[in-house]
Design a protein around this motif. Sequence first.
Motif, PDB file in Angstrom:
ATOM      1  N   UNK A 272       0.796  -1.226   0.000  1.00 40.94           N
ATOM      2  CA  UNK A 272       0.000   0.000   0.000  1.00 40.94           C
ATOM      3  C   UNK A 272       0.835   1.287   0.000  1.00 40.94           C
ATOM      4  N   UNK A 273       2.087   1.204   0.413  1.00 38.50           N
ATOM      5  CA  UNK A 273       2.925   2.410   0.457  1.00 38.50           C
ATOM      6  C   UNK A 273       3.473   2.818  -0.903  1.00 38.50           C
ATOM      7  N   UNK A 274       3.177   2.017  -1.945  1.00 36.53           N
ATOM      8  CA  UNK A 274       3.608   2.392  -3.290  1.00 36.53           C
ATOM      9  C   UNK A 274       3.087   3.767  -3.657  1.00 36.53           C
ATOM     10  N   UNK A 275       3.957   4.621  -4.198  1.00 43.13           N
ATOM     11  CA  UNK A 275       3.612   5.993  -4.608  1.00 43.13           C
ATOM     12  C   UNK A 275       3.199   6.873  -3.421  1.00 43.13           C
ATOM     13  N   UNK A 276       3.613   6.487  -2.211  1.00 41.71           N
ATOM     14  CA  UNK A 276       3.285   7.245  -1.004  1.00 41.71           C
ATOM     15  C   UNK A 276       4.560   7.741  -0.332  1.00 41.71           C
ATOM     16  N   UNK A 277       4.398   8.498   0.739  1.00 44.23           N
ATOM     17  CA  UNK A 277       5.523   9.018   1.500  1.00 44.23           C
ATOM     18  C   UNK A 277       6.100   7.943   2.417  1.00 44.23           C
ATOM     19  N   UNK A 278       7.320   8.176   2.884  1.00 40.06           N
ATOM     20  CA  UNK A 278       7.929   7.288   3.877  1.00 40.06           C
ATOM     21  C   UNK A 278       7.106   7.344   5.168  1.00 40.06           C
ATOM     22  N   UNK A 279       7.180   6.255   5.949  1.00 43.59           N
ATOM     23  CA  UNK A 279       6.440   6.234   7.208  1.00 43.59           C
ATOM     24  C   UNK A 279       6.068   4.827   7.607  1.00 43.59           C
ATOM     25  N   UNK A 280       5.068   4.698   8.452  1.00 37.82           N
ATOM     26  CA  UNK A 280       4.611   3.397   8.923  1.00 37.82           C
ATOM     27  C   UNK A 280       3.313   3.022   8.218  1.00 37.82           C
ATOM     28  N   UNK A 281       3.272   1.760   7.756  1.00 39.53           N
ATOM     29  CA  UNK A 281       2.108   1.259   7.048  1.00 39.53           C
ATOM     30  C   UNK A 281       1.754  -0.124   7.604  1.00 39.53           C
ATOM     31  N   UNK A 282       0.810  -0.793   6.934  1.00 41.00           N
ATOM     32  CA  UNK A 282       0.344  -2.099   7.394  1.00 41.00           C
ATOM     33  C   UNK A 282       0.295  -3.065   6.225  1.00 41.00           C
ATOM     34  N   UNK A 283       0.668  -4.315   6.463  1.00 37.10           N
ATOM     35  CA  UNK A 283       0.581  -5.360   5.448  1.00 37.10           C
ATOM     36  C   UNK A 283       0.131  -6.644   6.123  1.00 37.10           C
ATOM     37  N   UNK A 284      -1.068  -7.099   5.783  1.00 33.52           N
ATOM     38  CA  UNK A 284      -1.583  -8.327   6.380  1.00 33.52           C
ATOM     39  C   UNK A 284      -1.686  -8.256   7.885  1.00 33.52           C
ATOM     40  N   UNK A 285      -2.000  -7.075   8.404  1.00 34.54           N
ATOM     41  CA  UNK A 285      -2.125  -6.909   9.849  1.00 34.54           C
ATOM     42  C   UNK A 285      -0.800  -6.717  10.562  1.00 34.54           C
ATOM     43  N   UNK A 286       0.288  -6.573   9.810  1.00 35.15           N
ATOM     44  CA  UNK A 286       1.619  -6.415  10.403  1.00 35.15           C
ATOM     45  C   UNK A 286       2.162  -5.008  10.127  1.00 35.15           C
ATOM     46  N   UNK A 287       2.882  -4.465  11.098  1.00 39.30           N
ATOM     47  CA  UNK A 287       3.458  -3.125  10.978  1.00 39.30           C
ATOM     48  C   UNK A 287       4.631  -3.154  10.010  1.00 39.30           C
ATOM     49  N   UNK A 288       4.628  -2.177   9.089  1.00 39.73           N
ATOM     50  CA  UNK A 288       5.680  -2.087   8.077  1.00 39.73           C
ATOM     51  C   UNK A 288       6.301  -0.695   8.112  1.00 39.73           C
ATOM     52  N   UNK A 289       7.638  -0.657   8.096  1.00 41.89           N
ATOM     53  CA  UNK A 289       8.354   0.618   8.072  1.00 41.89           C
ATOM     54  C   UNK A 289       8.863   0.852   6.660  1.00 41.89           C
ATOM     55  N   UNK A 290       8.520   1.993   6.093  1.00 44.24           N
ATOM     56  CA  UNK A 290       8.861   2.312   4.708  1.00 44.24           C
ATOM     57  C   UNK A 290       9.813   3.491   4.663  1.00 44.24           C
ATOM     58  N   UNK A 291      10.953   3.303   3.983  1.00 47.22           N
ATOM     59  CA  UNK A 291      11.873   4.422   3.749  1.00 47.22           C
ATOM     60  C   UNK A 291      11.880   4.745   2.257  1.00 47.22           C
ATOM     61  N   UNK A 292      12.896   5.418   1.789  1.00 47.92           N
ATOM     62  CA  UNK A 292      12.907   5.867   0.391  1.00 47.92           C
ATOM     63  C   UNK A 292      13.036   4.733  -0.607  1.00 47.92           C
ATOM     64  N   UNK A 293      13.536   3.558  -0.162  1.00 51.60           N
ATOM     65  CA  UNK A 293      13.816   2.489  -1.127  1.00 51.60           C
ATOM     66  C   UNK A 293      13.143   1.157  -0.827  1.00 51.60           C
ATOM     67  N   UNK A 294      12.648   0.948   0.397  1.00 48.90           N
ATOM     68  CA  UNK A 294      12.128  -0.372   0.718  1.00 48.90           C
ATOM     69  C   UNK A 294      11.039  -0.325   1.774  1.00 48.90           C
ATOM     70  N   UNK A 295      10.342  -1.457   1.901  1.00 48.14           N
ATOM     71  CA  UNK A 295       9.327  -1.654   2.936  1.00 48.14           C
ATOM     72  C   UNK A 295       9.717  -2.895   3.728  1.00 48.14           C
ATOM     73  N   UNK A 296       9.770  -2.786   5.063  1.00 47.99           N
ATOM     74  CA  UNK A 296      10.240  -3.892   5.886  1.00 47.99           C
ATOM     75  C   UNK A 296       9.396  -4.042   7.152  1.00 47.99           C
ATOM     76  N   UNK A 297       9.276  -5.307   7.602  1.00 49.08           N
ATOM     77  CA  UNK A 297       8.660  -5.563   8.898  1.00 49.08           C
ATOM     78  C   UNK A 297       9.607  -5.075   9.983  1.00 49.08           C
ATOM     79  N   UNK A 298       9.144  -5.085  11.210  1.00 48.26           N
ATOM     80  CA  UNK A 298       9.972  -4.619  12.323  1.00 48.26           C
ATOM     81  C   UNK A 298      11.226  -5.452  12.518  1.00 48.26           C
ATOM     82  N   UNK A 299      11.193  -6.734  12.067  1.00 49.09           N
ATOM     83  CA  UNK A 299      12.388  -7.586  12.195  1.00 49.09           C
ATOM     84  C   UNK A 299      13.306  -7.454  10.980  1.00 49.09           C
ATOM     85  N   UNK A 300      13.032  -6.469  10.124  1.00 48.52           N
ATOM     86  CA  UNK A 300      13.825  -6.130   8.938  1.00 48.52           C
ATOM     87  C   UNK A 300      13.528  -7.014   7.726  1.00 48.52           C
TER      88      UNK A 300
END
Length: 379
Positions: A272-300
């Motif tokens: 869901x963070x595609x074409x969006x700003x960096x920040x915190x998002x959700x994927x399948x009920x899990x917290x995702x951290x998005x920076x300028x190049x990638x989206x990662x769960x809290x465990x990286x």
Amino acid sequence: MRAIINSKIILEDEVLEDSVIVYNDKIVDIVKSNEFENVKVDSIIDAKGNYVSAGFIDLHIHGSGGYDTMDATKEALNTISKTIIQNGVTSYLPTTMSMSKSDIKNALDNIRNTKITGGAKSVGVHLEGPFINPKYKGAQNEKYIINPDYEFIKNYLDIIRIITFAPEKDENFEFINKVKQHKNVVLSMGHTDATFEQAIEAIQNGVTYVTHAFNAMTGLHHRNPGVIGALFANDIYCELIADTIHVHKGIFQSFIDMNKKEKVILITDSMRAGCMKCGEYELGGQRVIVDEISARLEDNTLAGSILKLNDAVKNIRDNTKYKINDIINMVTVNPARAIGLYDEIGSIEKGKAADLVIFDENIKILTTIINGDTLYEVI
């Protein structure tokens, strides 16, 4: 009728210059520029020397523009569809993931019942999970993972185009044998711990596709070739996330060489963070951290991507020796053929849908046309 003039037209085997595309909702003809004066049209787009290709097709995308397929709302699908046209995508497969059975069914029902307007066409569903191996779950939620279950999805096989599953979890290949009776459904290995031998046997029994090659599967080792070894040993389709993160750019050339350029399909696996700003998002009920190049769960762990399909094209162009038409085939011809829609979309040919994109040398999308209507245009 309408026309596109002053363009470099990318066909499957060549790039045409000094030609004009004439279209309405479908491609009417490609004529030489000096013959165009005899063709009557209502409007003209001047491509100003830029490229024109068939519209891009993304066979694996969870979301974009702040929404996800699993949101299971009409607003979500319409927003995703309207967002990705700026990346040149004219057709796509909304992609599910491992959540509860009721959540998955809600998402499938929503895809079936939503009429998309003003955006990329949903041409089916990519069911990714819940039939995967927990060992290679990636960003999928393990508590929802189950063994392949035909009864669960049999009523949706009219809209499902691709099923990603772990073949080693399919006892006696019962799931494969039932699903392969439905000719419109592609069986794909992904999120799998299959050995080389298990993968080969799965291919022999009906698997024709590999989901995001290298990621969430047994890797290539000289004594244990794994799923990638089986892929190289067979003439089947495979996805590649060419963001230079999921797969290193240094392997793009050799991977495509080994697997054949006609079988590689560039996908985004965007969340869901595609074409969006960096920040915190959700994927399948899990917290995702998005920076300028990638989206990662809290465990990286990588949690899908924020890749744009036109950027995937650019990354392959910049890091391989392939010609532009060969690369564009990986987002047009190849995906259309893989899911059995090549008679309708995927190339600029008479009678096919007028799904077209105009882009510059940097693969920046300037115009996106779907069924003959201009839906996105950079002024």
